[in-house]
Design an enzyme around this catalytic site. Structure first.
Site, PDB file in Angstrom:
ATOM      1  N   LEU A   1      22.867  19.777  33.411  1.00 44.45           N
ATOM      2  CA  LEU A   1      21.625  19.718  33.052  1.00 44.45           C
ATOM      3  C   LEU A   1      21.071  20.779  32.044  1.00 44.45           C
ATOM      4  O   LEU A   1      20.235  20.587  31.202  1.00 44.45           O
ATOM      5  CB  LEU A   1      20.690  20.075  34.283  1.00 44.45           C
ATOM      6  CG  LEU A   1      20.753  19.001  35.476  1.00 44.45           C
ATOM      7  CD1 LEU A   1      19.957  19.519  36.863  1.00 44.45           C
ATOM      8  CD2 LEU A   1      20.093  17.803  35.141  1.00 44.45           C
ATOM      9  N   ALA A   2      21.864  21.732  32.011  1.00 49.26           N
ATOM     10  CA  ALA A   2      21.428  22.793  31.111  1.00 49.26           C
ATOM     11  C   ALA A   2      22.455  23.678  31.054  1.00 49.26           C
ATOM     12  O   ALA A   2      23.498  23.945  32.011  1.00 49.26           O
ATOM     13  CB  ALA A   2      20.255  23.740  31.425  1.00 49.26           C
TER      14      ALA A   2
ATOM     15  N   ALA B   1      23.481  27.629  29.648  1.00 55.27           N
ATOM     16  CA  ALA B   1      22.949  29.149  29.302  1.00 55.27           C
ATOM     17  C   ALA B   1      24.133  30.128  29.110  1.00 55.27           C
ATOM     18  O   ALA B   1      25.342  29.701  28.784  1.00 55.27           O
ATOM     19  CB  ALA B   1      21.994  29.615  30.395  1.00 55.27           C
TER      20      ALA B   1
ATOM     21  N   ILE C   1      25.437  32.623  30.801  1.00 57.58           N
ATOM     22  CA  ILE C   1      26.456  32.916  31.636  1.00 57.58           C
ATOM     23  C   ILE C   1      26.958  31.810  32.568  1.00 57.58           C
ATOM     24  O   ILE C   1      28.041  31.823  32.986  1.00 57.58           O
ATOM     25  CB  ILE C   1      25.740  33.960  32.681  1.00 57.58           C
ATOM     26  CG1 ILE C   1      25.260  35.158  31.978  1.00 57.58           C
ATOM     27  CG2 ILE C   1      26.545  34.324  33.827  1.00 57.58           C
ATOM     28  CD1 ILE C   1      24.547  36.104  32.943  1.00 57.58           C
ATOM     29  N   ALA C   2      26.198  30.659  32.580  1.00 56.98           N
ATOM     30  CA  ALA C   2      26.841  29.637  33.379  1.00 56.98           C
ATOM     31  C   ALA C   2      26.096  28.148  32.962  1.00 56.98           C
ATOM     32  O   ALA C   2      25.124  28.313  32.079  1.00 56.98           O
ATOM     33  CB  ALA C   2      26.289  29.881  34.791  1.00 56.98           C
ATOM     34  N   GLN C   3      26.541  27.161  33.393  1.00 56.96           N
ATOM     35  CA  GLN C   3      25.944  25.841  33.265  1.00 56.96           C
ATOM     36  C   GLN C   3      25.486  25.467  34.472  1.00 56.96           C
ATOM     37  O   GLN C   3      26.320  25.749  35.512  1.00 56.96           O
ATOM     38  CB  GLN C   3      26.742  25.075  32.298  1.00 56.96           C
ATOM     39  CG  GLN C   3      28.070  24.569  33.003  1.00 56.96           C
ATOM     40  CD  GLN C   3      28.859  23.769  31.560  1.00 56.96           C
ATOM     41  OE1 GLN C   3      29.005  24.564  30.466  1.00 56.96           O
ATOM     42  NE2 GLN C   3      29.564  22.790  32.106  1.00 56.96           N
ATOM     43  N   VAL C   4      24.647  24.439  34.605  1.00 59.55           N
ATOM     44  CA  VAL C   4      24.223  23.851  35.792  1.00 59.55           C
ATOM     45  C   VAL C   4      24.266  22.084  35.854  1.00 59.55           C
ATOM     46  O   VAL C   4      23.950  21.444  34.865  1.00 59.55           O
ATOM     47  CB  VAL C   4      22.497  23.961  35.871  1.00 59.55           C
ATOM     48  CG1 VAL C   4      22.247  23.396  37.333  1.00 59.55           C
ATOM     49  CG2 VAL C   4      22.253  25.488  36.192  1.00 59.55           C
TER      50      VAL C   4
ATOM     51  N   LYS D   1      25.422  25.633  40.125  1.00 64.05           N
ATOM     52  CA  LYS D   1      25.454  26.757  38.948  1.00 64.05           C
ATOM     53  C   LYS D   1      26.882  27.285  38.894  1.00 64.05           C
ATOM     54  O   LYS D   1      27.232  27.840  39.767  1.00 64.05           O
ATOM     55  CB  LYS D   1      24.465  27.604  39.417  1.00 64.05           C
ATOM     56  CG  LYS D   1      24.276  28.490  37.873  1.00 64.05           C
ATOM     57  CD  LYS D   1      22.999  29.372  38.285  1.00 64.05           C
ATOM     58  CE  LYS D   1      22.979  30.724  37.090  1.00 64.05           C
ATOM     59  NZ  LYS D   1      21.853  31.469  37.319  1.00 64.05           N
TER      60      LYS D   1
ATOM     61  N   ASP E   1      13.533  37.949  34.349  1.00 61.18           N
ATOM     62  CA  ASP E   1      13.939  36.935  33.206  1.00 61.18           C
ATOM     63  C   ASP E   1      12.880  35.580  33.141  1.00 61.18           C
ATOM     64  O   ASP E   1      13.473  34.660  33.254  1.00 61.18           O
ATOM     65  CB  ASP E   1      15.260  36.531  33.382  1.00 61.18           C
ATOM     66  CG  ASP E   1      16.097  36.015  32.227  1.00 61.18           C
ATOM     67  OD1 ASP E   1      15.211  36.408  31.153  1.00 61.18           O
ATOM     68  OD2 ASP E   1      17.109  35.297  32.130  1.00 61.18           O
TER      69      ASP E   1
END
Length: 920
Positions: A109-110, A112, A114-117, A131, A272
């Site tokens: 889905l996204a 970033a 540090i991580a991806q979802v 995540k 954030d």
């Protein structure tokens, strides 16, 4: 380095470019450098993505080229391979992906920093998002932090005005916490609970409830987080937002309210808030969905209150509260420029602007900064090179860094959404609730409401019971009461809080604004000059102050001024309509006195000189002594009575944290309509307009520039113990009482801060007298008047007089000085009949006595008072910050006098007759 040098080169080229082409020159520079930044961030990943995400939200100040390119970083970085995701899940849970999920969508889905979802479905059929942290990202982030620190230090060296060290230091401390998803899971649960996102049916909501959604945490490990799936629209998907009929302004306002609740109410907030961390629910009513709680900040109760106080001080323009709030949170400045501090803080909480106003907004901020730096340069006397490297902040607490980042991200969010948000309106109820939650816990709920000092007497114990009763009835906000009997302290009590938005306790050394109680101090100074042979009560003022002679004032004598019979009762009355800030101009107000015209013949009618009295006294004091008003105050009373730091007329820099903030008792204000006008009051000070006057006073006198001004009739700042000690000395004919009770903490006179006021402009006639003492305020010395006399320019007779008084421990040598204060006996001919005032003081009769005067004193607007009973060697002072019209003070005076068997003063008694304290 390339980007930095590129912009420096453009700065130089701009000088040789025509005005019509400069905008295009800068636009091209922004485009090529934005591409460089984006390319580097994508290549480096890690922490730099976080930085890019932050920059992409600052549409209010950054050029469009940066915003449009860096938006890509919010959630569309190149994804990591599915194999890596599978390895991490199996490592964390000890099970394969197929054992855990019935379905797992390969396309994230996204993605970033540090991580991806990924979207998935559990074995039980529940829709979730997973995540998954990138492999090796921990080492990359920690390395990036070290590199970022080096770059920030280099920028601070090259461009000192851009010192971001406090911010990077806080980031180095907080960022690693984002790498533990167990930590994020617990944060998510905490914020959801605090905001009431999962409240059960029937549970009551607070008045400041926010309407947002937060996904439920289902499972977590250090590197994997499984959350409830919520179907939502991204904030950057304008087409979908419009298609679903989403009110963008309402969404941003609700997000802002959620953050206000987290910061001010909970003291635990997500640090954030960039657009990638929000969705909007597709179902009506469309609500914001808050995501990603890896970076959170927990505030201590004291810092949370200080932030709320800073916000409200900014909203109300209260310089005193603002500086004390900054002090409480550990923010220290290298300069004393409260006006600039207020302007900067207002920029902090300013309304957001749409993206299309970014260029103008940036220009305005730049102009404001240039103006502030120019003011700093003048104040600090810096050359251009020094001002470039001058950092006004001495200590920048880490708590403020994340707080400031959140405000800026929220501002950027609203700019990105192209809406305007008024932060002061949205956040104010939350800031007020946290402070009033503490303050409104009056005596009944706060065992420390009475400050913890020893009880000196039985009457003090009974007084404290009365104060608790008045506090529980919301009649007292903060108060001090001090009393002397037979030269000894019998009451010294402090209670309540410093202000409506300041829950710190009132202490014995707290400074209260006492308004016209200051007149009793100014009058005492005139009598002290008479006692020193510098002045005569029967002398024409014009003989001392030649410029005063104009406009028919040549027959006004000193005793007319003290007795309120000079006919100048309405002088300065029009200043409020004309320009109230003129009250801060000593020379201007003296000129107004010189130009004033008497309305009645001197000595014929006693009308209260509510404002002019102080300036008339001040002008006489300075012209008769050849010294500044403050110097005479210190020489006559402050040093001999050892009340340093607790009695000022105009406060010096550095005592802001000890100031009580004024507020008004609105219930008492309503009672004014029931009162009759008073013949002894001037036409401009009658009860039909005094309500408006009183309502205006707290806001005006809470301003720091007003508190710092020398307004001799109205701007005394003191503690009750200092004022009571002053009247205890006067009650004994000027005999200095024994040292104040040693159990008081801090001890009376333990603040050796002496104001260093600039010299006032003086006439050539006085120049010779004044030059010799211009530097006397610049040094703090522990010395008595006798030692100073030996080094001064006084004549021998003056020194002998002071020496004689010092040996006797007295500040007055005249054995009939009481009669002078009250205007009785041989001084009776200098006063008008049976008027309320003697020579500078309010005359007090016993209610049950023979009609003779028993003492004297002076009250101030709002209830603060100081007075003494000569026959009973009794002196008392009350200081309050919740301004009422005498009822509270009267009850206190009645109790103390009845317990001590001291006759009740007629003018300061009668709880229902609130007129008398009012006129002072």
């Amino acid at each position: 380095m390339i980007i930095y040098l590129d912009y420096k080169a453009v700065q130089q080229r701009e000088k040789w470019t025509s005005k019509s082409k400069r905008a295009a020159l800068w636009e091209k520079a922004h485009e090529r450098n934005a591409k460089r930044v984006l390319s580097l961030i994508i290549k480096l990943e890690g922490l730099w993505v976080k930085l890019g995400q932050y920059l992409s939200t600052r549409a209010d100040v950054l050029p469009e080229a940066y915003i449009s390119l860096l938006k890509q970083l919010q959630d569309s970085l190149p994804p990591r391979p599915l194999k890596e995701v599978c390895r991490t899940i199996q490592k964390e849970f000890g099970k394969t992906m197929y054992d855990l999920f019935a379905d797992f969508v390969e396309e994230p889905l996204a993605t970033a920093s540090i991580a991806q979802v990924h979207r998935a479905k559990l074995i039980n059929g529940q829709e979730v998002v997973v995540k998954v942290q990138h492999e090796g990202v921990r080492e990359i982030i920690l390395e990036d932090l070290k590199n970022a620190k080096s770059i920030v230090e280099w920028i601070a060296w090259a461009e000192p005005q851009y010192d971001f060290n406090p911010m990077i230091d806080e980031w180095c401390k907080e960022a690693p916490k984002e790498l533990d998803f167990n930590h994020e899971a617990e944060n998510t649960r905490t914020v959801s609970r605090n905001l009431g996102c999962k409240m059960s049916p029937g549970e009551s909501y607070s008045s400041n409830r926010v309407n947002v959604l937060i996904p439920e945490v289902l499972q977590s490990t250090e590197s994997v987080l499984i959350l409830e799936y919520m179907d939502g629209i991204r904030l950057n998907d304008s087409a979908s937002l419009e298609a679903f009929g989403v009110d963008k302004k309402n969404i941003v306002e609700e997000i802002t309210r959620a953050y206000a609740h987290q910061i001010y109410v909970d003291g635990f907030f997500n640090g954030d808030p960039h657009p990638g961390n929000f969705l909007v629910s597709k179902e009506a009513p469309h609500r914001p969905i808050l995501l990603d709680f890896g970076l959170t900040k927990k505030l201590s109760s004291s810092v949370k209150q200080a932030l709320a106080k800073m916000f409200l001080a900014s909203a109300e323009g209260d310089h005193v509260a603002l500086l004390s709030a900054m002090s409480e949170m550990g923010l220290r400045l290298r300069l004393d420029m409260p006006e600039q501090v207020m302007e900067i803080t207002n920029v902090f909480f300013r309304s957001s602007t749409p993206a299309n106003e970014a260029q103008q907004n940036l220009k305005t901020l730049s102009e404001q900064r240039e103006k502030n730096m120019k003011a700093i340069q003048e104040k600090m006397q810096l050359n251009p090179k020094e001002v470039k490297r001058f950092n006004p902040v001495d200590a920048f607490p880490g708590d403020i860094v994340i707080f400031a980042r959140v405000l800026n991200l929220l501002r950027g969010l609203s700019s990105t959404m192209n809406v305007r948000i008024v932060y002061l309106d949205i956040m104010r109820p939350f800031a007020e609730s946290v402070l009033q939650g503490n303050i409104n816990r009056g005596p009944a709920a706060n065992v420390q409401w009475i400050y913890n000092t020893p009880v000196h007497s039985d009457v003090e114990a009974k007084l404290r019971q009365l104060l608790v009763e008045l506090g529980n009835n919301d009649k007292i906000l903060g108060i001090q009461v001090c009393a002397y009997k037979d030269g000894e302290v019998i009451i010294d009590t402090a209670a309540g809080v410093l202000g409506r938005y300041d829950p710190r306790p009132v202490q014995p050394d707290t400074l209260f604004s006492v308004f016209s109680a200051t007149k009793g101090i100014a009058a005492g100074m005139l009598h002290w000059l008479v006692d020193n042979g510098k002045l005569k009560l029967e002398e024409n003022v014009a003989n001392i102050w030649p410029e005063f002679r104009r406009n028919g004032k040549e027959h006004i004598k000193v005793h007319h001024i003290l007795n309120h019979t000079s006919g100048l009762h309405n002088a300065l009355a029009n200043l409020r309509e004309e320009n109230p800030s003129l009250l801060t101009e000593w020379d201007e107000c003296l000129k107004r006195m010189e130009a004033s015209v008497p309305e009645t013949e001197p000595g014929k009618q006693q009308l209260y000189h509510y404002l002019s009295f102080g300036w008339l006294c001040g002008g006489i004091i300075e012209h008769a002594s050849g010294k500044k008003f403050q110097e005479i105050l210190e020489e006559a009373f402050i040093h001999p009575l050892k009340i340093e730091g607790e009695l000022y007329v105009g406060i010096p820099p550095g005592v802001e944290s000890r100031l009580a903030t004024l507020t008004l008792d609105m219930d008492d204000l309503k009672m004014l309509s029931e009162m009759q006008n008073r013949p002894e009051l001037p036409s401009t000070f009658q009860l039909n307009n005094i309500g408006e006057f009183a309502e205006y006073l707290p806001a005006f006198f809470n301003m720091l520039n007003i508190r710092r001004a020398i307004i001799p009739a109205a701007n005394g700042h003191c503690s009750a113990r200092a004022l009571a000690r002053y009247y205890a000395a006067l009650a004994d004919g000027g005999v200095v009482p024994p040292p104040h009770s040693s159990v008081s903490n801090p001890p009376l006179g333990s603040h050796p801060h002496i104001p260093n006021f600039p010299p006032k402009k003086i006439n050539e006639k006085q120049k010779g007298k004044v030059d010799s003492r211009q530097s006397s305020y610049t040094k703090i010395e522990e010395e008595d008047d006798l030692e100073k006399c030996s080094r001064s320019s006084r004549g021998t007779s003056d020194c002998e007089g002071i020496a004689d008084r010092e040996r006797k421990g007295k500040i007055f040598s005249n054995p009939r000085v009481h009669e002078a204060f009250m205007g009785v006996g041989e001084y009776g001919s200098l006063c008008l009949g049976d008027g309320a005032f003697g020579l500078g003081f309010r005359r007090l009769k016993s209610k049950q006595g023979d009609g003779s005067y028993t003492g004297f004193g002076h009250s101030g607007m709002g209830g603060s008072t100081g007075f003494c009973d000569v026959r009973n060697r009794f002196a008392m002072a009350v200081t309050v910050n919740k301004m009422s019209f005498g009822g509270v003070t009267s009850k206190i005076v009645e109790l103390v006098c009845s317990e001590l068997n001291v006759p009740l003063p007629e003018g300061l008694s009668g709880s229902r007759d609130i007129n008398r304290p009012l006129i002072n």
